[in-house]
Design an enzyme around this catalytic site. Structure first.
Site, PDB file in Angstrom:
ATOM      1  CB  THR A  98      -7.036  60.673  22.944  1.00 19.67           C
ATOM      2  OG1 THR A  98      -5.699  60.460  23.410  1.00 19.67           O
ATOM      3  CG2 THR A  98      -7.782  59.351  22.943  1.00 19.67           C
ATOM      4  CE  LYS A 138      -3.565  57.579  24.040  1.00 18.62           C
ATOM      5  NZ  LYS A 138      -3.306  59.010  23.873  1.00 18.62           N
TER       6      LYS A 138
END
Length: 299
Positions: free
Chosen positions: A95, A171
């Site tokens: 991420t 995300k």
């Protein structure tokens, strides 16, 4: 296909094992000797550093913590780039913010590699069964090259466009929702306990009614039993909600709920709870109000 999985943590180990089950030749890379030994026992090749993965690797899946670790594993002094085959595909699944994803894609393409901006969701349980969700952007060639890996680790692959950074953007937005949902689940459970509701009955009612969320059902189940083992740790949301704030700041876009949730996770981390399961952000309310959590031992 020769594949490397860099990062054999909760999700990386599951992904690496899923690749093995799919018949791929896999090198698992991690600093942890215990993780390497576990993967070797399952039949995989192992490397302690990215620079030691198998030469001629055609696909590398990176499940590390952030953009900095991704960059170091690829292009740092001990990075794997020199071991990759020409035209290999990089599947970057940490991420990170969209700006970092775009920058890393440019580095990869300049070095002659394909690049997928491909963060994942599903946690350790879905990684272990090869059922993760991948939210990815990249060229058609990158998707085609990565297909054997994607099919091994995921049941849902969202192809979000060709431009790097789109996967990272989706995300980050997802993590806004996940972090806020965990924080409010903990707040609700803490309030119910403080007011004298039976925690288990409160859980049963909420999970059968409209106020339920997947995060409430999943995380508060662990709070009920005192299961602090970190499938996803408090510190992950300190980081990820920081990415939300950073992206929003660049867009001049207010995110008050995400910012408040980040402060709660930061408080839990400051209390020494950074490495426990993220549902135990509830300990912030415990510290403030003195409530007894159902999974804690008396005294």
């Amino acid at each position: 296909m020769q594949v490397a999985v860099i990062g054999l943590g909760a999700m990386g180990m599951g992904a690496a094992l899923s690749c093995l089950r799919a018949g791929l030749s896999v090198t698992g890379c991690d600093f942890s000797e215990a993780a390497r030994n576990s993967f070797a026992e399952a039949g995989g090749q192992v490397a302690a550093r990215a620079e030691a993965i198998a030469p001629g690797t055609e696909a590398v899946l990176l499940l590390v913590v952030n953009a900095a670790q991704t960059e170091a594993a690829l292009f740092g002094p001990a990075g794997c780039a020199p071991r990759l085959a020409p035209g290999a595909v990089i599947v970057a699944s940490a991420t990170m913010g969209p700006d970092d994803a775009r920058r890393l894609a440019m580095q990869a393409e300049a070095a002659g590699f394909l690049y997928l901006d491909a963060p994942v969701s599903g946690g350790a349980a879905k990684a272990a069964t090869g059922e993760m969700t991948v939210m990815a952007s990249g060229s058609a060639g990158a998707f085609a090259k990565a297909r054997p890996v994607l099919e091994a680790v995921a049941t849902k692959v969202w192809e979000l466009g060709e431009a790097p950074g789109i996967g990272a953007t989706v995300k980050v937005v997802h993590q806004l929702l996940a972090g806020v949902h965990i924080a409010v689940a903990a707040e609700a459970m803490a309030l119910g306990i403080r007011a004298g509701a039976d925690p288990q009955k409160l859980y049963d009612v909420v999970t059968s009614a409209a106020g339920n969320s997947w995060m409430f059902e999943n995380r508060m189940a662990r709070v009920l039993t005192g299961d602090e083992a970190p499938r996803s740790a408090v510190d992950i949301f300190v980081k990820d909600l920081g990415l939300v704030a950073e992206m929003a700041r660049g867009l001049n876009h207010p995110v008050p709920l995400a910012s408040q949730a980040q402060q709660l996770f930061t408080a839990a981390s400051a209390m020494g709870q950074g490495r426990v399961d993220d549902g135990f952000v509830i300990r912030v309310w415990q510290a403030l109000t003195g409530i007894q959590l159902p999974g804690d031992k008396p005294g």
